[in-house]
Design an enzyme around this catalytic site. Sequence first.
Site, short mmCIF file in Angstrom:
data_model
loop_
_atom_site.label_atom_id
_atom_site.label_comp_id
_atom_site.label_asym_id
_atom_site.label_seq_id
_atom_site.Cartn_x
_atom_site.Cartn_y
_atom_site.Cartn_z
N HIS A 24 -20.82 -11.20 27.38
CA HIS A 24 -19.78 -11.13 27.36
C HIS A 24 -18.89 -10.76 26.16
O HIS A 24 -17.96 -11.85 26.57
CB HIS A 24 -19.33 -10.77 29.01
N HIS A 26 -16.38 -8.04 23.71
CA HIS A 26 -16.02 -6.71 22.84
C HIS A 26 -15.48 -7.31 21.70
O HIS A 26 -14.73 -8.09 21.24
CB HIS A 26 -14.40 -6.57 24.15
N HIS A 203 -18.16 -4.73 34.38
CA HIS A 203 -16.83 -5.12 34.92
C HIS A 203 -16.05 -4.67 36.18
O HIS A 203 -16.08 -3.56 36.43
CB HIS A 203 -15.35 -5.10 33.75
N GLU A 206 -12.49 -8.26 38.54
CA GLU A 206 -11.70 -9.33 37.52
C GLU A 206 -10.55 -9.48 37.67
O GLU A 206 -10.07 -10.49 38.54
CB GLU A 206 -11.58 -8.65 35.71
N ASP A 284 -15.30 -12.96 26.33
CA ASP A 284 -14.25 -12.22 26.80
C ASP A 284 -13.56 -11.47 25.34
O ASP A 284 -14.62 -10.55 24.79
CB ASP A 284 -13.74 -12.00 27.88
N ASP A 285 -12.97 -11.84 25.09
CA ASP A 285 -12.14 -11.73 23.61
C ASP A 285 -11.75 -12.68 22.96
O ASP A 285 -10.54 -13.11 22.90
CB ASP A 285 -10.74 -10.98 23.81
N1 HPA Z 1 -11.86 -6.52 31.42
C1 HPA Z 1 -11.07 -4.69 31.06
N2 HPA Z 1 -11.59 -4.47 29.70
C2 HPA Z 1 -11.42 -5.46 28.78
C3 HPA Z 1 -11.18 -6.81 28.95
C4 HPA Z 1 -11.10 -7.18 29.91
O1 HPA Z 1 -11.33 -8.40 29.82
N3 HPA Z 1 -11.89 -6.85 27.66
C5 HPA Z 1 -11.09 -6.11 26.38
N4 HPA Z 1 -10.95 -4.69 27.30
ZN ZN Z 2 -14.27 -8.40 29.40
#
Ligand code: HPA
Ligand code: ZN
Length: 349
Positions: A24, A26, A203, A206, A284-285
């Site tokens: 996970h 991006h 996703h 969250e 994640d990012d």
């Molecule tokens: N959630 C939804 N969209 C996203 C995320 C996330 O954590 N990171 C990058 N796009």
């Molecule tokens: Zn994500």
Amino acid sequence: MKLPAIAPDRLPALLAAMPKAELHMHIEGSLEPEMIFALAERNGVALPYASIEELRHAYAFTDLQSFLDIYYAGASVLLKEEDFYDLAQAYLARAATENVVHAEIFFDPQTHSARGVPMQTVIRGLSRACVDARAQGTSAELILCFLRHLSEAEAFETLEAALPFREHFIGVGLDSSEVGNPPEKFARVFARCRELGFHIVAHAGEEGPPAYIWQALDVLKAERIDHGVQAVHDAALMQRLAAERVPLTVCPLSNQKLRVFPDLAQHNLKRLLDAGLCATVNSDDPAYFGGHINANFQQVFAATGMTAEQAWQLAANSFEASFAPAADQARWLARLQDTFERFAAPAEI
Ligand code: HPA
Ligand code: ZN
């Protein structure tokens, strides 16, 4: 498998050294401010920030939407195939230093097609970096994500545009603004993707409710849930996720930064593992949330007091949850065992 005892003070180093899969992440979220400025200059793109520090200063998110606004703006410097190559190459080189043996990388083609960047520019650049990483010993695959704040028709157009490059990605996912954009909005797109033989992830849970996780499973037929931390509010869902070993790709620092939990000490990762779920740890990012995968492991372990046994479980789960061939998973598991045995040995003087 018998686990050797590990001294607690060796846990942070063990978390870094153990082989792991990242499932996970991006790729647009690995774009560091330094690279945003370098690419802006290379491509002649004007930025509304005077310096790298000023840009970093703007990274003051309070929830998913306030993060996404900045994340999509940052991606505006990505224009050429070389930009996508450089971005993925930089991530994969960094991942290798963190002992990531396998990465399944998300990309958001609609973020780029909206700016007139052709699909082939995005996919060829990313895919070439994956090919080069494999040659260096890191297994790497791509997963195309649909932006859920856009329409079903736009998702279908994106799929059509990507199909000439279908051998370059193994699956499809669903990301962007969750609340108000339930998985069922994309039921027909994902049905088509399943017919085409793609792996399915989404996703869900969250910020959104457990009902979105049920929909991801029952409507989209997701094989994995990205985030999924809201599942703890639904006992029947927790039982199903545990019984079917549906993996959750959990991202502790993301959840902290976007205030899914008030602080890292309250994160429910340990609870998910204790309930028998196939939870994994991911970044994640990483350019936006303050750390790559090893920082995610080290900080959530420090904050919640998890143990070496749970470290082993999380790494083993990451292989099980991956779409990699069983033979590769078995090889990585054997390396995991070797790493634990090395860390159990008395320290050399
Ligand atoms: N959630 C939804 N969209 C996203 C995320 C996330 O954590 N990171 C990058 N796009
Ligand atoms: Zn994500």
